[in-house]
Every structure is written in C-alpha cells, then in structure tokens.
Scaffold this active site. Sequence first.
Site, mmCIF file in Angstrom:
data_model
loop_
_atom_site.group_PDB
_atom_site.id
_atom_site.type_symbol
_atom_site.label_atom_id
_atom_site.label_comp_id
_atom_site.label_asym_id
_atom_site.label_seq_id
_atom_site.Cartn_x
_atom_site.Cartn_y
_atom_site.Cartn_z
ATOM 1 N N ASP A 11 26.280 41.971 31.976
ATOM 2 C CA ASP A 11 27.481 42.009 31.256
ATOM 3 C C ASP A 11 28.011 40.416 31.701
ATOM 4 O OD1 ASP A 11 29.972 42.690 29.900
ATOM 5 O OD2 ASP A 11 30.621 43.462 31.765
ATOM 6 N N GLU A 71 24.578 41.750 26.224
ATOM 7 C CA GLU A 71 25.578 42.344 24.731
ATOM 8 C C GLU A 71 25.639 41.077 24.029
ATOM 9 O OE1 GLU A 71 30.057 43.404 24.902
ATOM 10 O OE2 GLU A 71 28.834 45.054 25.762
ATOM 11 N N HIS A 144 32.394 46.345 35.141
ATOM 12 C CA HIS A 144 31.282 45.151 34.502
ATOM 13 C C HIS A 144 29.880 45.584 34.942
ATOM 14 C CE1 HIS A 144 34.693 42.534 33.504
ATOM 15 N NE2 HIS A 144 35.091 42.656 34.668
#
EC number: 3.1.21.10
Length: 162
Positions: A11, A71, A144
Amino acid sequence: MGTVKRIMGIDPGLAHTGFGVIDFCAGKIKLVSYGVIETSAQDSHEIRLLSIYNRLEAVVKEFAPDEAELETLYFSRNSSSALAVAEAKGVATLCLAKLGIPVFMYTPNQIKNTVTGSASSDKDVVGRYVQILLNLNEVPHPDHAADALAGAITHAHNYSHL
C-alpha cells in the site's frame, strides 16, 4: 500438499508505505509478516523516496515473495497527495522489477469486494475482515498494513482462479 506461493501486498504512500506478506497454498492463506515503512516530513522529497526504496528492498529480500500486489491509483480531490502516492508507487514498482518480482494490480473496489464482499466497505471493515481471514487476535495496525494484506489476499483469491 501443493506449492506454497508467497505474496506481498504493498500500500504505497510517501509518509506511510504498508506491506503485508502471506503464504498461499491449496486455497489456504497464512500470515507471514506485515508492517509500515515510514518517512519523515522533515526529510527532502527525494530522500523520502530513496528511503522507501531502500527499506522496501530490504523487506523484499527478507521475505522473498514470489509475486507482489499493488493497488491501482485512483484520483482524489487532493492532487498533491495523489502525486506523492503515484511517486511512491513508482518507487515500489521499480524496486520489485529490479528484484524480478512480478507485479499484479487490483482496483480499490476489487480489493474491498474480494475481502469483505462489498466494494463500499470502509477501512475499518476491511481491517476486521483481514483479521478474520488471517485468524489474527487483533486487526492489523496501522491501516496501511491492513490494506496491504487485503491486497495480498485479493491476489491469492484471484490466483486460485487463474
């Protein structure tokens, strides 16, 4: 028993880059490790990016993932923070490429839907589902790290269908 596939979720962020590592085998997932790489706002921008690279490289070398998940970026109202996230993502992508780790990308909605069953879940719900899916005593913190684990879980789920 099948082959164990080690998956790292990342992340990315300039201040906080979360990572999560799981093992996936025969449809089962198991936590290996998770954490956050933090950088200081007191440091120059380029030093923060270099720090993310160096520390992420050390984590990748320590846990030796077979594949990684990142992501996909989405644009928010705060374009300056979106640019910083994009730069951190670029650093993570470069690090993984240099180390020969294949990278797979999923949208935030794909990750939330895979982990919770709903694309509209908030961070708290995602964290609780990560806790349940990995059979942990508590929700991984900070968020996170939980988000990185959710990405790794998503890749494991999608990998099982490949």
